[in-house]
Design a protein around this motif. Structure first.
Motif, PDB file in Angstrom:
ATOM      1  N   PRO A   1     -11.200  -0.983   2.763  1.00 45.41           N
ATOM      2  CA  PRO A   1     -10.104   0.004   2.813  1.00 45.41           C
ATOM      3  C   PRO A   1      -9.937   0.671   4.165  1.00 45.41           C
ATOM      4  O   PRO A   1      -8.842   1.137   4.492  1.00 45.41           O
ATOM      5  CB  PRO A   1     -10.512   1.021   1.737  1.00 45.41           C
ATOM      6  CG  PRO A   1     -11.400   0.264   0.814  1.00 45.41           C
ATOM      7  CD  PRO A   1     -12.140  -0.706   1.664  1.00 45.41           C
TER       8      PRO A   1
ATOM      9  N   GLU B   1      -4.248   1.150  -1.464  1.00 42.71           N
ATOM     10  CA  GLU B   1      -3.082   1.989  -1.730  1.00 42.71           C
ATOM     11  C   GLU B   1      -1.980   1.215  -2.457  1.00 42.71           C
ATOM     12  O   GLU B   1      -1.076   1.805  -3.049  1.00 42.71           O
ATOM     13  CB  GLU B   1      -2.534   2.564  -0.417  1.00 42.71           C
ATOM     14  CG  GLU B   1      -3.495   3.481   0.328  1.00 42.71           C
ATOM     15  CD  GLU B   1      -4.388   2.732   1.308  1.00 42.71           C
ATOM     16  OE1 GLU B   1      -5.003   3.364   2.173  1.00 42.71           O
ATOM     17  OE2 GLU B   1      -4.471   1.457   1.195  1.00 42.71           O
ATOM     18  N   ASN B   2      -2.065  -0.109  -2.400  1.00 43.05           N
ATOM     19  CA  ASN B   2      -1.050  -0.966  -3.011  1.00 43.05           C
ATOM     20  C   ASN B   2      -1.363  -1.284  -4.472  1.00 43.05           C
ATOM     21  O   ASN B   2      -0.555  -1.893  -5.163  1.00 43.05           O
ATOM     22  CB  ASN B   2      -0.930  -2.274  -2.204  1.00 43.05           C
ATOM     23  CG  ASN B   2       0.332  -3.040  -2.499  1.00 43.05           C
ATOM     24  OD1 ASN B   2       1.390  -2.450  -2.713  1.00 43.05           O
ATOM     25  ND2 ASN B   2       0.228  -4.360  -2.524  1.00 43.05           N
TER      26      ASN B   2
ATOM     27  N   GLU C   1      -9.329   4.583   5.501  1.00 45.93           N
ATOM     28  CA  GLU C   1      -9.001   4.504   4.078  1.00 45.93           C
ATOM     29  C   GLU C   1      -8.061   5.633   3.671  1.00 45.93           C
ATOM     30  O   GLU C   1      -8.222   6.780   4.082  1.00 45.93           O
ATOM     31  CB  GLU C   1     -10.282   4.577   3.242  1.00 45.93           C
ATOM     32  CG  GLU C   1     -10.061   4.457   1.746  1.00 45.93           C
ATOM     33  CD  GLU C   1     -11.354   4.411   0.962  1.00 45.93           C
ATOM     34  OE1 GLU C   1     -11.285   4.358  -0.280  1.00 45.93           O
ATOM     35  OE2 GLU C   1     -12.433   4.431   1.589  1.00 45.93           O
ATOM     36  N   GLY C   2      -7.053   5.270   2.872  1.00 48.71           N
ATOM     37  CA  GLY C   2      -6.151   6.267   2.317  1.00 48.71           C
ATOM     38  C   GLY C   2      -5.060   6.728   3.239  1.00 48.71           C
ATOM     39  O   GLY C   2      -4.364   7.710   2.921  1.00 48.71           O
ATOM     40  N   ASN C   3      -4.861   6.043   4.354  1.00 47.53           N
ATOM     41  CA  ASN C   3      -3.886   6.510   5.339  1.00 47.53           C
ATOM     42  C   ASN C   3      -2.498   5.898   5.190  1.00 47.53           C
ATOM     43  O   ASN C   3      -1.580   6.267   5.928  1.00 47.53           O
ATOM     44  CB  ASN C   3      -4.389   6.218   6.756  1.00 47.53           C
ATOM     45  CG  ASN C   3      -5.554   7.105   7.145  1.00 47.53           C
ATOM     46  OD1 ASN C   3      -5.744   8.179   6.569  1.00 47.53           O
ATOM     47  ND2 ASN C   3      -6.350   6.665   8.118  1.00 47.53           N
TER      48      ASN C   3
ATOM     49  N   SER D   1       1.091   5.374   3.798  1.00 50.59           N
ATOM     50  CA  SER D   1       2.081   6.156   3.054  1.00 50.59           C
ATOM     51  C   SER D   1       2.723   5.305   1.974  1.00 50.59           C
ATOM     52  O   SER D   1       2.706   4.061   2.034  1.00 50.59           O
ATOM     53  CB  SER D   1       3.163   6.675   4.005  1.00 50.59           C
ATOM     54  OG  SER D   1       3.934   5.594   4.518  1.00 50.59           O
ATOM     55  N   GLN D   2       3.321   5.968   1.000  1.00 48.71           N
ATOM     56  CA  GLN D   2       4.002   5.255  -0.070  1.00 48.71           C
ATOM     57  C   GLN D   2       5.197   4.489   0.477  1.00 48.71           C
ATOM     58  O   GLN D   2       5.515   3.382   0.005  1.00 48.71           O
ATOM     59  CB  GLN D   2       4.456   6.222  -1.153  1.00 48.71           C
ATOM     60  CG  GLN D   2       5.067   5.543  -2.378  1.00 48.71           C
ATOM     61  CD  GLN D   2       4.099   4.578  -3.043  1.00 48.71           C
ATOM     62  OE1 GLN D   2       2.956   4.934  -3.316  1.00 48.71           O
ATOM     63  NE2 GLN D   2       4.559   3.352  -3.304  1.00 48.71           N
TER      64      GLN D   2
ATOM     65  N   ILE E   1       3.905   1.314   1.858  1.00 48.20           N
ATOM     66  CA  ILE E   1       3.550   0.411   0.761  1.00 48.20           C
ATOM     67  C   ILE E   1       4.793  -0.261   0.194  1.00 48.20           C
ATOM     68  O   ILE E   1       4.822  -1.470  -0.061  1.00 48.20           O
ATOM     69  CB  ILE E   1       2.792   1.162  -0.348  1.00 48.20           C
ATOM     70  CG1 ILE E   1       1.379   1.505   0.115  1.00 48.20           C
ATOM     71  CG2 ILE E   1       2.761   0.376  -1.638  1.00 48.20           C
ATOM     72  CD1 ILE E   1       0.516   0.293   0.363  1.00 48.20           C
TER      73      ILE E   1
END
Length: 940
Positions: free
Chosen positions: A253, A383-384, A464-466, A468-469, A472
């Motif tokens: 990630p 994130e996906n 990890e976690g960076n 954005s929606q 994605i």
């Protein structure tokens, strides 16, 4: 009443070896009789191993029979799990086949491959579930099974192509009166992974008992279980030193950077990234991503089934019959989020990095003309969401036929069947490679893509976690792929007894001869993303479309040679032959012979030899090509050249400049390969030798010993890139050979692309002994005991993937691992013990799986691996105990309950030499004890 002298003629035909040629359990045209005849004790005679009817213990080839009671008392909702328990099978795809897997359930006789096992229902071909022609056992309703007959060894002379390993035939209930409801509930001792099914069967006679119709409706559901729900499989294990440790994937990630030249001022070699884009060192194996919890340990499933069987006697001599089935099967697979492994351009000045990491990129010395760093990365796209492969298969089959008597000695059977399967495969939460690469290269402030075309949204993969929606949504893609399969079969045959008789025998010669026409066609049409290769999480693939047909004639002969002699109560010769004309491969033939000798009433012997064939299927013939880049060495280059071995003239003739053979440097360690089907394939062929003895030393006891030896030549396989180059330049050294023809070179002499299509180049040899015992006895208190012991000793299982490399043989008997796959124990057995008194039956099943060794030891001559070098060099012997009880509450109501794996036998944990879930979950129970209860209620 429709009886006449039909039953007497049925017995006469059966004894004289006449029969219908529809299969091991032909429509029961011979058993139509009134109650008076039934009271005389004449029973239906089953076909076992031949289209000619004969008793089980005098079958021409070794057989195994599993009856409906075995399915009921074992609590198996899925057919493949019961078949996988048999020593003569190797577990194939089933409820735990998540990756690899395709949502189907399969059977693999002798471990020779599911495409070499012919699955039939009522002796006729069933609906193919894939372009390889494999049948999905999920489409066969377990509640309708009367019994299962398994013939091991080549049987294509009798049943046609695909029967190299043998035949699995499901005989279904097709003559039923009343209404029956049955249900089963199954749950683990963890109160999860539930299974449930509900079935209704109703049928009855009509038209003054001249006809009968049976309708079946079924529903079953299986809940999911994740690998993270069991401590055994919650962490992906790997080998480190002398122990198993937590491992996983290098696609993480936080993003993995595969480079050694990005070094921070403090000496840290940047291999991954923290949440603020700060470069961090890669530490093995703790930096790896644990993908295990995101994978199914038990796949969910939902199935709807509907079947109808009917027959009607037109008159005393002729009957029409039909079969109709529809099954919708829904099975999803779930994998960890997409691992995006690809080359990208990276802006070293991006605000996504901290200052120290920015400087490390700038100091790397690997910037291109645009000032960007070019590198290879592995990014786990958590994130996906998880990747999903959702399969929905709709299978439909209809069959109509007519059978009956020509005269007192001859019968006929004619039928037509059409099977269709439509599969929809939805792939969710994948990543488009082109969009991902475009989105990674951002402006310095990270607010835009350097290439803003197509509505590009910048993506921050550095930590990890960076992501954005919005990013994605830009890179996320799904695919909808459609497969359509159609199979049509027309069969016509006659069977009976002749006027010919050997003087020393009491019975006449029996004959069967007939004609079969089969048409197979299918198409796989992938989504545009999948077809283009613009995906990162699923394998790309092109369309696969094709068809072929065959016209076949076949015959069997049964010749009683001696009857009632001092040295032979019975000596019979049996033979079969089939001649087929395929539209794609031309003429092929197969034959089988057997000699059955009964010297006494307590002992008999059978000797058989069969030559079988398997025609290539649509997938092997027409599979769309896909490109890959495996590591390979060019024998014509400086690194690959072998003086005195490599053919210099051939290298020059195929494109290497004169004087450069063994001199020029190979441009890349990876060479492009093109993989796919081959329309020029020929048939596989096999020779099967069986020698068996049947003993009945006392009433209630019989045992069989059968030796088998199977050799498959011209097995369909592929060379691969490295082997293609090696075989061409170092072994065959012939520019006209297929390997050399598949090599293309660039103007500079380097290999451009190597075609590696399917070829008839393999050799598989296996042999062993089956030993089975059945014992029945009655006690004075009115109870009875039944013991059935089945076992297989595997002597040899040798695989030569490429015939031109005869020294590279994988001797897989007694081994498991990345070469041999699922453990092939040298000895396996199961023992079923049933005790019955009045309405109560108590039962136990003891399964034994012998020990196996890691195949890295088997190939010690290549890598010098020894047991001390491996963390788990051997898988220990395993014993599983299942117990159950069944009680007839009344004539109409029956309940059954039990516990599978009651001793909670856990699998032995593996690291790198595994299939999935740190073990081989189709062979070893990775879920734990299961409790089940089932009930059946019948209205007459």
């Amino acid at each position: 009443m429709y009886q006449s002298n039909k039953l007497s003629r049925a017995v006469k035909l059966a004894i004289a070896a006449g029969a219908t040629a529809t299969a091991m359990a032909a429509p029961n045209v011979y058993a139509f009789a009134d109650e008076a005849n039934a009271e005389e004790g004449v029973e239906r005679i089953q076909v076992t191993g031949s289209r000619i009817k004969r008793q089980e213990l005098t079958a021409v080839t070794p057989i195994i029979e599993v009856d409906a009671q075995e399915f009921a008392i074992s609590g198996n909702l899925n057919i493949e799990q019961k078949l996988a328990e048999l020593p003569s099978t190797l577990p194939a795809f089933g409820p735990s086949s998540n990756n690899p897997g395709d949502g189907t359930a399969r059977v693999d006789l002798r471990g020779l491959g599911t495409s070499r096992t012919l699955v039939m229902v009522n002796g006729r071909r069933w609906v193919p579930a894939s372009q390889s022609g494999v049948v999905d056992l999920n489409t066969i309703p377990a509640s309708l099974i009367e019994n299962v007959e398994i013939i091991t060894g080549g049987a294509s002379a009798v049943y046609g192509s695909d029967a190299l390993a043998g035949v699995v035939n499901f005989n279904m209930k097709d003559d039923f009166e009343g209404v029956e409801f049955s249900t089963l509930y199954d749950v683990t001792d963890h109160n999860d992974a539930e299974k449930f099914n509900l079935d209704m069967t109703m049928g009855g006679n009509f038209a003054d008992d001249r006809g009968n119709a049976v309708v079946y409706l079924g529903y079953s559901k299986r809940e999911s279980l994740m690998q993270g729900d069991r401590s055994f499989s919650s962490v992906a294990l790997t080998e480190s030193g002398d122990e198993l440790v937590a491992g996983g994937s290098s696609g993480v990630p936080g993003t993995r950077l595969f480079a050694g030249d990005v070094v921070k001022a403090d000496g840290t070699v940047v291999g991954t990234f923290g949440p603020n884009g700060d470069g961090q060192a890669w530490v093995e194996p703790s930096s790896r991503f644990n993908y295990a919890p995101d994978n199914f340990l038990q796949l969910p499933q939902e199935r709807y089934s509907a079947s109808a069987f009917s027959h009607f006697y037109i008159n005393d001599e002729h009957r029409i019959y039909s079969e109709v089935s529809f099954v919708r099967n829904f099975v999803p697979q779930e994998l960890a989020p997409t691992p995006a492994f690809t080359s990208v351009e990276i802006n070293p000045n991006s605000v996504f990095f901290d200052a120290a990491t920015q400087q490390a990129f700038l100091n790397s010395g690997s910037l291109n003309a645009d000032g960007n760093y070019e590198g290879f990365i592995g990014r786990r796209m958590v994130e996906n969401g998880s990747r999903q492969s959702i399969d929905t298969r709709d299978a439909f089959r209809m069959l109509v036929g007519i059978d009956g008597y020509i005269n007192d000695d001859w019968s006929y059977d004619v039928y037509y069947s059409r099977s269709m399967l439509d599969q929809t495969n939805l792939l969710n939460n994948d990543v488009a490679a082109s969009r991902f690469i475009q989105a990674v290269l951002t402006t310095d402030d990270g607010t835009a893509c350097q290439d803003p075309s197509g509505g590009c949204v910048p993506i921050n993969i550095w930590g990890e976690g960076n992501i954005s929606q919005e990013a994605i949504d830009f890179v996320n893609v799904g695919a909808a792929n459609v497969t359509s399969i159609t199979q049509e079969v027309f069969m016509a045959n006659v069977a009976g007894t002749t006027s010919w008789q050997v003087p020393s025998a009491d019975e006449a010669v029996g004959l069967v001869f007939g004609y079969e026409k089969r048409q197979d066609s299918s198409s796989f049409r992938p989504d545009e993303f999948l077809a283009s290769g613009d995906v990162l999480g699923f394998n790309a693939g092109e369309a696969t479309v094709g068809s072929y047909s065959s016209d076949e004639i076949f015959m069997e002969v049964n010749v009683p040679l001696v009857s009632g002699a001092d040295w032979a109560e019975d000596l019979t010769f049996w033979g079969a032959a089939r001649f087929a004309d395929y539209s794609n491969i031309g003429n092929v033939e197969s034959f089988a012979t057997a000699l059955n000798w009964t010297p006494t009433d307590w002992m008999s012997a059978r000797f058989g030899f069969q030559q079988a064939v398997r025609a290539p299927n649509v997938a092997e013939l027409f599979q769309g090509s896909a490109n890959g880049f495996p590591g390979a060495t060019d024998p014509c280059s400086a690194d690959g050249f072998q003086s005195g071995v490599t053919d210099v003239a051939l290298c020059e003739a195929t494109g290497v400049a004169a004087g450069q053979v063994g001199v020029f440097a190979q441009a890349n360690s990876q060479i492009e390969g093109s993989f796919g089907g081959n329309e020029n394939l020929n048939e596989e062929s096999s020779d099967t030798l069986t020698v068996g003895f049947v003993f009945n030393p006392m009433e209630g006891l019989d045992f069989t010993i059968d030796y088998y030896s199977i050799e498959i030549e011209d097995a369909i396989s592929s060379y691969g890139v490295n082997n293609t180059l090696n075989v061409c330049y170092n072994i065959v050294k012939d520019i006209n050979d297929v390997t050399c023809q598949n090599i293309s070179r660039r103007a500079d002499g380097n290999v451009s692309v190597v075609k590696s299509l399917n070829e008839n180049i393999g050799l598989i040899e296996t042999s062993g002994i089956d030993f089975n015992i059945t014992y029945n006895t009655d006690f004075d208190n009115g109870s009875s005991l039944n013991i059935q012991f089945r076992s297989t000793w595997l002597d040899k299982f040798d695989v030569t993937s490429i015939a031109e490399l005869p020294d590279e043989i994988d001797n897989c008997a007694g081994y498991f691992g990345n070469t041999c796959g699922t453990p092939r124990a040298e000895f396996q057995s199961n023992t079923r013990i049933n005790w019955t008194k009045d309405d109560l039956t108590l039962s136990a099943l003891i399964r034994h799986i012998g020990s196996t060794e890691d195949d890295q030891i088997m190939v010690a001559n290549n890598n010098n691996a020894t047991a001390p070098d491996l963390v788990v060099p051997e898988l220990d012997t395993k014993f599983y105990l299942d117990v159950s009880a069944s009680y007839n509450v009344s004539d109409a109501f029956k309940v059954t309950g039990g516990v599978k794996n009651i001793l909670d036998e856990e699998p032995q944990a593996l690291g790198d030499s595994q299939s999935q879930a740190n073990t081989f979950p189709e062979l070893y129970d990775a879920i734990g004890p299961r409790l089940f209860v089932s009930a059946t209620y019948t209205f007459n």
